[in-house]
Every structure is written in C-alpha cells, then in structure tokens.
Motif scaffolding. Structure first.
Motif, PDB file in Angstrom:
ATOM      1  N   ILE A 163       0.851  -1.192   0.000  1.00  0.00           N
ATOM      2  CA  ILE A 163       0.000   0.000   0.000  1.00  0.00           C
ATOM      3  C   ILE A 163       0.884   1.238   0.000  1.00  0.00           C
ATOM      4  O   ILE A 163       1.834   1.336   0.783  1.00  0.00           O
ATOM      5  N   ILE A 164       0.575   2.175  -0.900  1.00  0.00           N
ATOM      6  CA  ILE A 164       1.314   3.435  -0.986  1.00  0.00           C
ATOM      7  C   ILE A 164       0.414   4.542  -0.441  1.00  0.00           C
ATOM      8  O   ILE A 164      -0.699   4.740  -0.931  1.00  0.00           O
ATOM      9  N   ASP A 165       0.898   5.223   0.562  1.00  0.00           N
ATOM     10  CA  ASP A 165       0.167   6.347   1.144  1.00  0.00           C
ATOM     11  C   ASP A 165       0.620   7.627   0.448  1.00  0.00           C
ATOM     12  O   ASP A 165       1.703   8.135   0.694  1.00  0.00           O
ATOM     13  N   ASP A 186       6.798   3.263   0.017  1.00  0.00           N
ATOM     14  CA  ASP A 186       6.778   4.535  -0.709  1.00  0.00           C
ATOM     15  C   ASP A 186       6.904   4.334  -2.212  1.00  0.00           C
ATOM     16  O   ASP A 186       6.878   5.293  -2.977  1.00  0.00           O
ATOM     17  N   CYS A 187       7.037   3.063  -2.665  1.00  0.00           N
ATOM     18  CA  CYS A 187       7.158   2.790  -4.099  1.00  0.00           C
ATOM     19  C   CYS A 187       6.726   1.366  -4.391  1.00  0.00           C
ATOM     20  O   CYS A 187       7.115   0.432  -3.677  1.00  0.00           O
ATOM     21  N   SER A 188       5.918   1.194  -5.419  1.00  0.00           N
ATOM     22  CA  SER A 188       5.516  -0.139  -5.861  1.00  0.00           C
ATOM     23  C   SER A 188       5.257  -0.080  -7.361  1.00  0.00           C
ATOM     24  O   SER A 188       5.212   1.003  -7.949  1.00  0.00           O
ATOM     25  N   HIS A 190       2.898  -1.290 -10.739  1.00  0.00           N
ATOM     26  CA  HIS A 190       1.646  -1.829 -11.259  1.00  0.00           C
ATOM     27  C   HIS A 190       1.643  -1.678 -12.770  1.00  0.00           C
ATOM     28  O   HIS A 190       1.789  -0.569 -13.293  1.00  0.00           O
ATOM     29  N   LEU A 191       1.550  -2.789 -13.483  1.00  0.00           N
ATOM     30  CA  LEU A 191       1.552  -2.801 -14.946  1.00  0.00           C
ATOM     31  C   LEU A 191       2.806  -2.144 -15.522  1.00  0.00           C
ATOM     32  O   LEU A 191       2.760  -1.465 -16.545  1.00  0.00           O
ATOM     33  N   GLY A 192       3.929  -2.331 -14.831  1.00  0.00           N
ATOM     34  CA  GLY A 192       5.194  -1.827 -15.333  1.00  0.00           C
ATOM     35  C   GLY A 192       5.465  -0.367 -15.054  1.00  0.00           C
ATOM     36  O   GLY A 192       6.518   0.153 -15.441  1.00  0.00           O
ATOM     37  N   VAL A 193       4.534   0.322 -14.387  1.00  0.00           N
ATOM     38  CA  VAL A 193       4.703   1.734 -14.049  1.00  0.00           C
ATOM     39  C   VAL A 193       4.958   1.851 -12.555  1.00  0.00           C
ATOM     40  O   VAL A 193       4.204   1.296 -11.752  1.00  0.00           O
ATOM     41  N   LYS A 194       6.016   2.545 -12.181  1.00  0.00           N
ATOM     42  CA  LYS A 194       6.339   2.736 -10.782  1.00  0.00           C
ATOM     43  C   LYS A 194       5.369   3.755 -10.181  1.00  0.00           C
ATOM     44  O   LYS A 194       5.189   4.847 -10.700  1.00  0.00           O
ATOM     45  N   ARG A 195       4.773   3.360  -9.052  1.00  0.00           N
ATOM     46  CA  ARG A 195       3.892   4.264  -8.325  1.00  0.00           C
ATOM     47  C   ARG A 195       4.574   4.636  -7.016  1.00  0.00           C
ATOM     48  O   ARG A 195       5.015   3.755  -6.281  1.00  0.00           O
ATOM     49  N   THR A 196       4.673   5.929  -6.745  1.00  0.00           N
ATOM     50  CA  THR A 196       5.375   6.388  -5.555  1.00  0.00           C
ATOM     51  C   THR A 196       4.521   7.401  -4.809  1.00  0.00           C
ATOM     52  O   THR A 196       3.504   7.881  -5.324  1.00  0.00           O
ATOM     53  N   ASP A 197       4.960   7.723  -3.584  1.00  0.00           N
ATOM     54  CA  ASP A 197       4.249   8.730  -2.801  1.00  0.00           C
ATOM     55  C   ASP A 197       4.754  10.131  -3.106  1.00  0.00           C
ATOM     56  O   ASP A 197       4.290  11.107  -2.520  1.00  0.00           O
ATOM     57  N   GLY A 198       5.718  10.230  -4.021  1.00  0.00           N
ATOM     58  CA  GLY A 198       6.251  11.532  -4.408  1.00  0.00           C
ATOM     59  C   GLY A 198       6.097  11.760  -5.894  1.00  0.00           C
ATOM     60  O   GLY A 198       5.065  11.435  -6.488  1.00  0.00           O
ATOM     61  N   SER A 199       7.131  12.288  -6.515  1.00  0.00           N
ATOM     62  CA  SER A 199       7.109  12.555  -7.947  1.00  0.00           C
ATOM     63  C   SER A 199       7.350  11.265  -8.732  1.00  0.00           C
ATOM     64  O   SER A 199       8.434  10.696  -8.688  1.00  0.00           O
ATOM     65  N   GLU A 200       6.340  10.821  -9.446  1.00  0.00           N
ATOM     66  CA  GLU A 200       6.459   9.590 -10.232  1.00  0.00           C
ATOM     67  C   GLU A 200       7.199   9.827 -11.544  1.00  0.00           C
ATOM     68  O   GLU A 200       7.826   8.911 -12.077  1.00  0.00           O
ATOM     69  N   ASN A 201       7.123  11.031 -12.069  1.00  0.00           N
ATOM     70  CA  ASN A 201       7.717  11.316 -13.371  1.00  0.00           C
ATOM     71  C   ASN A 201       9.207  11.048 -13.390  1.00  0.00           C
ATOM     72  O   ASN A 201       9.712  10.277 -14.219  1.00  0.00           O
ATOM     73  N   ASN A 202       9.943  11.687 -12.487  1.00  0.00           N
ATOM     74  CA  ASN A 202      11.396  11.545 -12.459  1.00  0.00           C
ATOM     75  C   ASN A 202      11.798  10.099 -12.224  1.00  0.00           C
ATOM     76  O   ASN A 202      12.744   9.596 -12.835  1.00  0.00           O
ATOM     77  N   PHE A 203      11.086   9.430 -11.349  1.00  0.00           N
ATOM     78  CA  PHE A 203      11.397   8.042 -11.011  1.00  0.00           C
ATOM     79  C   PHE A 203      11.239   7.143 -12.223  1.00  0.00           C
ATOM     80  O   PHE A 203      12.114   6.320 -12.537  1.00  0.00           O
TER      81      PHE A 203
END
Length: 296
Positions: A163-165, A186-188, A190-203
């Motif tokens: 779970i990402i808060d 803080d990062c997981s 889903h479907l090959g896209v990194k989901r984070t609690d911060g800026s997802e673009n740079n990651f």
C-alpha cells in the motif's frame, strides 16, 4: 487504460487535501489456480453462445500431465485447474474468473470515484490495484478480495501486497489481510509503471532510460554500434524496434515535465550519435538529418 485511471486519480487528488491510497495486490500463481468448474460456471453467465461454451469446456476437459525427474516419469494425473500460460484466451478467461469481484466493489461503491465515474479497482487480468481516499474503505476492499479469493480457492500474498500512502499527511493506520499486516511502502509497481508517494515522473523516466541503456548494450554483440558495426540504417531499425519501446513504455500515462522530455531526448540523440560514429560536438540537426523521413 488501467494505469491512466490511477494517474488521473492521483493528479486530481493533488488539487485538494484529501487522503489517497494505492494498494497493489499480488495474486499467487494467478493463472495456475483457476478452477475449471468455477470458470465454466462463470462463462455460462456471460451469455456465451452454447457452441462456443462447448468448445471451451472441451479445451479444458480430460487434461492430464506427468512429471519427469531424471530418467523417471510419474503416473498420469488429472488437471482440474489453471489456464494455459501464453494462450490467446487465457487473459480473457482470467478476467471472467475475477469479474464478479470487480462488479461487487463497484456496486457497493467501494473505492475512488473520479467525479461520478467509478475507478476504485483498475485491473488488467491478474494485475489488480485498489485506490481509495479513505483508509477504512480500503480495509473493507482488502477484506472483500480476501473473502473472494478464499471462495475461489486462490491466494493473495498479504506480505507481497503493498500500500502506498500518497496523502500529504501520512496515516498510522495498519491495514491487514487474512490476519497479517499489509506492508506500507513509498514505491511499488503496477503494470510496469512505478507508483510512488512523491514525484512519479522523475522516477519512471530514470528507470526507463536505465532499461533502454541495458537493452542497447545487450545489442552491441550483434553489431548495433558505430565504428565497425552494422550499417547505421540497419542499426537504427534494430534500435527503433527493441530500444525505443522500452524507453517510452508507460510514459504516456504520466504528465511529463519539460525536464523529463529533455532527459529522454538527450539519451535518444546520444544513441543516434553512436550509431553514426559521430563526435559529441556534432550539431543536433546533423545527428537527426540521417534518420529524417519526409512526409508522404
């Protein structure tokens, strides 16, 4: 489309101070645990033509297998679960298998709504995610899928489910599944896209560039490089076929900034220079000229 729903919800919530949670669920051996008898019952409810339903049942009726170990082979045993790995119908059959879960969540309005559109459980086959702006509601959703999984004889990994808060003010709520605590991260993915609690673009841009760079290095052994390599035009076709898709995968669902686009462009131009054996000081126009294709 499933990734786009998460992105739209994620950046819509930034306009307010609401809480926002993303749960990425891990289904254990998803395609291998589909019970055939349950699948066929659910297929009937899809109003499939009787002829096609009969063909489907014949495909999964009377299956058997043996185990080979060293020089020995076991006795034959019957297979009553699992859809074929790599089969054209497998993902569609799995969607039928889990569809009732998604319908139940939607009918009970469990999960996030974008306006009046329900997007609480963006799912593609066995890649399931829950999004909610209420920690108690998310716990109910976890309870629902835990009960559904037990009824259908498959397992959700409570330790691999994350779970990402994404809330501005983090919560200390402890989510559970099957009596075990669900990890908050803080990062997981889903479907090959990194989901984070911060800026997802740079990651994600950084991750895509690293993946594309490794792919290009792997192709060097086949001559995809500059000096003493394949013809630049052939090298470019191979580069466009194998490297470019890995470079841009999933980025269309993210609101990339000007800086992100410049990083991608810089990496792309550097590769084009190497394919043509051009020095670093070569102008951008000269680098791109060789690969320019006029409109027809």
């Amino acid at each position: 489309m499933s990734s786009l729903l998460i992105s739209e919800a994620r950046y819509e919530i930034k306009k307010s101070t609401e809480k926002f949670y993303i749960s990425v669920l891990d289904v254990q051996s998803a395609f291998d645990v589909v019970q055939h008898i349950i699948l066929m019952d659910k297929a009937i409810d899809q109003n499939i033509h009787p002829t096609y339903w009969k063909i489907l049942t014949e495909l999964y009726n009377g299956l058997s297998s043996k185990v080979k170990w060293l020089d020995g082979v076991s006795e034959s045993f019957t297979i009553k679960q699992g859809v074929r790995q790599g089969g054209i119908l497998s993902t569609h059959l799995y969607k039928i298998f889990v569809q009732d879960l998604l319908v139940e969540l939607e009918q009970n309005s469990l999960g996030y709504h974008l306006g009046d559109i329900y997007i609480g459980a963006p799912t593609c086959a066995d890649d399931i995610a829950f999004i909610s702006n209420n920690e108690h509601e998310l716990q109910i959703m976890l309870n629902v899928i835990d009960r559904y999984a037990k009824e259908h004889h498959y397992k959700i990994h409570p330790t691999k489910t994350e779970i990402i808060d994404c809330s501005k003010i983090k919560t200390d709520y402890n989510w559970t599944m099957d009596g075990k605590k669900v990890k908050t991260t803080d990062c997981s993915e889903h479907l090959g896209v990194k989901r984070t609690d911060g800026s997802e673009n740079n990651f994600n841009v950084k991750d895509r560039i690293q993946t594309a760079r490794r792919t290009r290095y792997a192709l060097m052994g086949s001559g995809v490089h500059g000096t003493n390599g394949l013809n630049p035009e052939i090298s470019y076709q191979i580069y466009r076929t194998y490297v470019i898709p890995r470079l841009i995968y999933g980025l269309e669902v993210l609101p990339l900034t000007k800086s992100n686009l410049e990083d991608l462009e810089k990496f792309h131009r550097k590769n084009l220079r190497h394919l043509q054996s051009l020095p670093e000081r070569t102008s951008n126009a000269a680098v791109l000229l060789f690969f320019w294709e006029p409109c027809r």
